[in-house]
Write an enzyme that holds these catalytic residues in place. Structure first.
Site, PDB file in Angstrom:
ATOM      1  N   VAL A 132      32.550  19.791  32.559  1.00 47.83           N
ATOM      2  CA  VAL A 132      31.361  19.048  32.130  1.00 47.83           C
ATOM      3  C   VAL A 132      30.089  19.866  32.328  1.00 47.83           C
ATOM      4  CG1 VAL A 132      32.366  16.787  32.523  1.00 47.83           C
ATOM      5  CG2 VAL A 132      31.217  17.955  34.412  1.00 47.83           C
ATOM      6  N   ILE A 137      28.186  31.406  37.332  1.00 46.89           N
ATOM      7  CA  ILE A 137      29.168  31.786  38.345  1.00 46.89           C
ATOM      8  C   ILE A 137      30.399  30.893  38.323  1.00 46.89           C
ATOM      9  CG2 ILE A 137      29.518  31.796  40.858  1.00 46.89           C
ATOM     10  CD1 ILE A 137      26.802  33.016  41.156  1.00 46.89           C
ATOM     11  N   ASP A 290      17.976  27.037  45.191  1.00 50.57           N
ATOM     12  CA  ASP A 290      18.286  27.161  43.765  1.00 50.57           C
ATOM     13  C   ASP A 290      18.033  25.810  43.081  1.00 50.57           C
ATOM     14  OD1 ASP A 290      19.039  28.643  41.553  1.00 50.57           O
ATOM     15  OD2 ASP A 290      21.181  28.282  41.809  1.00 50.57           O
TER      16      ASP A 290
END
Length: 512
Positions: A132, A137, A290
């Site tokens: 999904v 990465i 992040d």
């Protein structure tokens, strides 16, 4: 990776940007000066045929970054949060890099899960759906645990991602070494230290066991925070290349129109993103590094949900105090105190003039206050900030790289929800709260308690340490002993005479 391989990698990067049209597109969007555009065209035009082709269905910049690999995609993710730096169109186009990258096959994902967890997917999960979300990465699959039926999210690393990152990091090391040798004035930016830091961050992100640990710690730190949440880790179904967490429903923070349709307060949510980051950084010294839109959702209950804990930052208590004092100084327009903090922390060389530095800080801060956020050019502000750091010989602080980068990102995320968000006024209540709790008498007592605990741990060794120090002073070949013992030796002797560890234990008990 040898020097020729690195040169080839760098040449191919420029060639890829040229071939895909990304170079002209990016330079035009940021309104680069004509000489810069001409130099880029002269340098890279002949190399165009050597560049990677990429997916012609994608916009030029996105096409180039995805063709070049995961490290470049990570860079694009950061820029996608800064429409005020790269322009609204480019930022919007690069948002697909956050969680909508091309997925690898279902068969490869299931094979990785079986390899890591040692059992067939059909035994572990009652359901294991197609991905999904797919990023640079890893990608995420919805699933249900076979034993309990619990809905979970299974994160699986991309095949070969470690090798791809290794190539990029080697090329970045090559650039850093070139800068160090050929541009001595740029050494204050510590390019080698920056790449070393980047490498450690990337290597941590490629081990999902460490990410699972970070997710658990972040969740524990957030338990008492209102309006925020994060998923729990399912440890038995997690390993180095696979991580399983509880499934969290919600609206992606990047889908602004869908968020508006839910009726949430967009301004309050933008402020919550910024304040959540600051609260974790200052209070816990452990923060999500992040926080782009792809890693944030709003739950049906209206909570801010944080995902993906591969890149986390830590700062020690002293650095937190320095950071908070700098922020508060700017908020109060006390530029002299901000300058003093920089000197006290060693961020500015001692031979620089404090008053002149304070004046330079005022030139950074004053244009921000009183202005609407959407009228402030972050690109110009960052350029001016770089000029100031260069003038005063400030070195790059590797311990603050993630903190500074994340602050830039969360401001960009906040502004996508509230274009008028001003990070200074948004930060003020969090910073002032932290200062009240950490710079008053209560913190002094906590510092004394921590010192006493250290004395308590070393208590049993104090007599031996004091004896060695005294014997050293009495050695014939040593210079004549001073009239009084050094303060450290006196304290050691006092600690020994009072029973060593007992002193520390008593102090701790008293402070408690």
């Amino acid at each position: 990776m040898g020097i020729f391989a690195n040169l080839w990698r760098l040449a191919r990067t420029g060639a890829t940007f040229q071939r895909t049209g990304a170079l002209a597109d990016a330079l035009g969007e940021v309104d680069a000066p004509a000489p810069v555009r001409l130099a880029a065209r002269v340098l890279f035009a002949p190399l165009g045929p050597l560049g990677l082709k990429g997916d012609p269905e994608l916009p030029p910049v996105v096409r180039a970054l995805t063709a070049l690999g995961p490290a470049y995609v990570k860079f694009g993710q950061i820029l996608s949060t800064r429409p005020d730096v790269v322009g609204a169109r480019l930022a919007r186009e690069m948002r697909v890099l956050q969680d909508r990258m091309p997925a690898f096959s279902q068969a490869e994902a299931e094979a990785a899960v079986e390899r890591e967890l040692g059992r067939p997917v059909s035994e572990l999960f009652a359901e294991f759906g197609p991905p999904v979300a797919a990023a640079s990465i890893a990608q995420v699959h919805p699933a249900r645990v076979a034993e309990t039926g619990e809905a979970v999210a299974v994160k699986v690393l991309r095949p070969g991602v470690e090798k791809a990152f290794r190539k990029d990091v080697d090329a970045f090391w090559f650039i850093a070494n070139l800068i160090h040798v050929l541009a001595p004035k740029s050494r204050r930016l510590r390019p080698r230290a920056v790449i070393r830091h980047f490498e450690s961050v990337v290597m941590t992100e490629l081990d999902l066991r460490l990410e699972a640990s970070a997710a658990a710690e972040y969740r524990a730190n957030s338990e008492g925070d209102k309006g925020v949440s994060s998923p729990a880790v399912h440890w038995p179904l997690s390993a180095r290349r696979v991580m399983t967490t509880e499934w969290v429903d919600g609206t992606p923070l990047g889908d602004v129109e869908a968020l508006r349709a839910t009726g949430i307060d967009m301004e309050a949510m933008g402020a919550l993103v910024v304040q959540t980051f600051l609260r974790h950084a200052l209070r816990d010294g452990f923060f999500h590094a992040d926080m782009h839109q792809g890693n944030l959702k709003v739950s049906p209950a209206g909570e801010l949900v944080t995902l993906d804990f591969g890149i986390m930052g830590r700062i020690d208590p002293y650095t937190r105090r320095v950071y908070a004092e700098i922020l508060l100084g700017f908020l109060r327009k006390d530029y002299r105190r901000v300058a003093e903090v920089h000197f006290e922390a060693g961020y500015v060389p001692a031979d620089q003039d404090l008053e002149t530095f304070a004046q330079a800080l005022r030139s950074i801060g004053e244009p921000i206050f009183g202005q609407q956020a959407d009228r402030i050019s972050m690109a110009k502000l960052l350029a001016h900030l770089f000029d100031v750091t260069e003038r005063f010989g400030m070195q790059t602080r590797t311990e603050l790289i993630l903190l500074q980068r994340t602050m830039v990102v969360v401001e960009g995320v906040g502004r996508t929800l509230d274009p008028h968000l001003n990070i200074w006024t948004t930060a003020k209540p969090v910073v002032e709260e932290w200062m009240r709790d950490n710079l008053g008498p209560a913190q002094m007592l906590r510092d004394m308690k921590a010192t006493a605990q250290v004395l308590g741990r070393f208590g049993p060794r104090l007599p031996e340490i004091a004896e060695r120090a005294l014997m050293k002073l009495a050695e014939p070949e040593a210079p004549p002993a001073p009239a009084r013992l050094p303060a450290a030796a006196l304290w050691l002797a006092l600690g020994a005479g009072l029973g060593g560890g007992v002193v520390g234990a008593l102090l701790v008990a008293l402070l408690d």
